[in-house]
Design a protein around this motif. Structure first.
Motif, mmCIF file in Angstrom:
data_model
loop_
_atom_site.group_PDB
_atom_site.id
_atom_site.type_symbol
_atom_site.label_atom_id
_atom_site.label_comp_id
_atom_site.label_asym_id
_atom_site.label_seq_id
_atom_site.Cartn_x
_atom_site.Cartn_y
_atom_site.Cartn_z
ATOM 1 N N SER A 1 0.845 -1.182 0.000
ATOM 2 C CA SER A 1 0.000 0.000 0.000
ATOM 3 C C SER A 1 0.890 1.244 0.000
ATOM 4 C CB SER A 1 -0.891 0.013 1.251
ATOM 5 O OG SER A 1 -0.102 0.264 2.408
ATOM 6 N N PRO A 2 0.316 2.437 -0.209
ATOM 7 C CA PRO A 2 1.121 3.659 -0.142
ATOM 8 C C PRO A 2 1.751 3.864 1.231
ATOM 9 C CG PRO A 2 -1.005 4.099 -1.166
ATOM 10 C CD PRO A 2 -1.077 2.713 -0.595
ATOM 11 N N GLU A 3 1.106 3.341 2.276
ATOM 12 C CA GLU A 3 1.602 3.528 3.633
ATOM 13 C C GLU A 3 2.759 2.587 3.976
ATOM 14 O OE1 GLU A 3 -2.028 5.256 2.904
ATOM 15 O OE2 GLU A 3 -1.780 3.057 2.950
ATOM 16 N N THR A 4 2.837 1.463 3.282
ATOM 17 C CA THR A 4 3.846 0.469 3.635
ATOM 18 C C THR A 4 5.008 0.388 2.654
ATOM 19 O OG1 THR A 4 2.657 -1.295 2.451
ATOM 20 C CG2 THR A 4 2.114 -0.967 4.787
ATOM 21 N N CYS A 5 4.917 1.075 1.527
ATOM 22 C CA CYS A 5 5.921 0.923 0.468
ATOM 23 C C CYS A 5 6.746 2.190 0.233
ATOM 24 C CB CYS A 5 5.253 0.533 -0.846
ATOM 25 S SG CYS A 5 4.533 -1.119 -0.837
ATOM 26 N N CYS A 6 7.954 1.990 -0.244
ATOM 27 C CA CYS A 6 8.819 3.090 -0.656
ATOM 28 C C CYS A 6 9.859 2.550 -1.633
ATOM 29 C CB CYS A 6 9.501 3.742 0.550
ATOM 30 S SG CYS A 6 10.643 2.647 1.427
ATOM 31 N N PHE A 7 10.544 3.456 -2.313
ATOM 32 C CA PHE A 7 11.592 3.061 -3.247
ATOM 33 C C PHE A 7 12.940 3.038 -2.540
ATOM 34 C CE2 PHE A 7 8.340 4.447 -6.243
ATOM 35 C CZ PHE A 7 8.406 3.419 -7.179
ATOM 36 N N VAL A 8 13.718 1.990 -2.813
ATOM 37 C CA VAL A 8 15.026 1.837 -2.181
ATOM 38 C C VAL A 8 16.033 1.344 -3.209
ATOM 39 C CG1 VAL A 8 14.074 1.352 0.094
ATOM 40 C CG2 VAL A 8 14.535 -0.532 -1.456
ATOM 41 N N PRO A 9 17.311 1.734 -3.065
ATOM 42 C CA PRO A 9 18.343 1.182 -3.946
ATOM 43 C C PRO A 9 18.532 -0.302 -3.666
ATOM 44 C CG PRO A 9 19.340 2.484 -2.197
ATOM 45 C CD PRO A 9 17.855 2.700 -2.095
#
Length: 267
Positions: free
Chosen positions: A158-166
């Motif tokens: 979800s938008p609350e649990t996800c992010c972009f990472v290297p």
């Protein structure tokens, strides 16, 4: 009997047909038997041969090959727009990872994972990832969309649990478990001959730093902890300006005992 182009134009244009995989489409223009312009109900236009059209062998290029779990590609995907195409590729991979049966057969641990209702529509997913810090890095440097670093233990994308990472940061926490001893935490394997525990830490996509051999996990943990925090510090220095603020806060205050301690049988 041989029919001319005008006959086929009148026969096809304005008529609706069914695809075997992508639903209803309308013939917009008959150019020749090898080039018939069609439009699907979502507005997507493409060209097909008249032979494939009659057989229903027509695919909507903007529809996921397989829609799992109720996912829907509900908007047109402009193939000339690099950002939209990247979001679409991320979406397809995400949906397949969570609901694709072939993937789940190889990764049983994903059977408890789901996608939030909002992200079952591609339009919402695209809108959200466009706003996420690091999305541009997913295009230029192949950063990954991840939920475990930001929300360890979460079972929902979800938008609350996800992010972009290297990738190098993501892999720091995802070295595979010892295939012979599933009770060991990540980064630890057991030497068959000596019985000692070998501890390592990933320092690049293809390189690992070996931290030493230990008799017990309790003995190894302080060494692992110091090495992990030092590596996190270096990665933050390198990627700080591009990381999601939520992930940045978590990594700046990373508590190894809380996050990883139980895996090392310290509780």
């Amino acid at each position: 009997m041989s029919y001319g182009k005008q006959y086929y134009k009148e026969y096809y244009e304005g008529k609706f047909f069914e695809s075997t995989t992508s639903g209803t489409f309308e013939v917009i223009e008959y150019i020749d038997r090898g080039n018939v312009v069609i439009r699907f109900l979502d507005g997507t236009q493409t060209s097909v041969s008249s032979g494939n059209l009659r057989k229903g062998l027509v695919k909507n290029p903007n529809k996921l090959i397989k829609l799992h779990g109720g996912a829907e590609c509900d908007i047109n995907v402009d193939r000339e727009d690099l950002e939209v195409v990247k979001a679409y590729d991320l979406y397809g991979a995400l949906i397949n990872r969570v609901y694709g049966e072939k993937f789940l057969l190889r990764n049983e641990n994903y059977r408890e994972v789901s996608v939030c209702d909002r992200w079952l529509k591609f339009s919402n997913f695209k809108c959200d990832v466009f706003k996420m810090k690091g999305f541009q890095k997913s295009i230029s440097d192949r950063w990954e969309l991840d939920k475990d670093l930001l929300s360890e233990g979460s079972k929902i994308y979800s938008p609350e649990t996800c992010c972009f990472v290297p990738k190098v940061l993501n892999n720091l926490f995802k070295i595979p478990l010892d295939k012979f001893d599933k009770s060991l935490p990540t980064n630890v394997t057991r030497n068959k001959k000596s019985g000692k525990l070998l501890v390592r830490l990933q320092v690049s996509p293809t390189e690992y730093k070996h931290l030493g051999c230990f008799d017990t996990l309790q003995e190894a943990f302080p060494v692992y902890k110091d090495a992990l925090l030092f590596r996190i510090s270096n990665l933050l220095e390198e990627y700080r300006e591009f990381l999601d603020d939520r992930l940045l806060f978590k990594l700046e205050n990373y508590d190894v005992e809380k996050e990883k301690g139980s895996l090392w049988h310290l509780n």
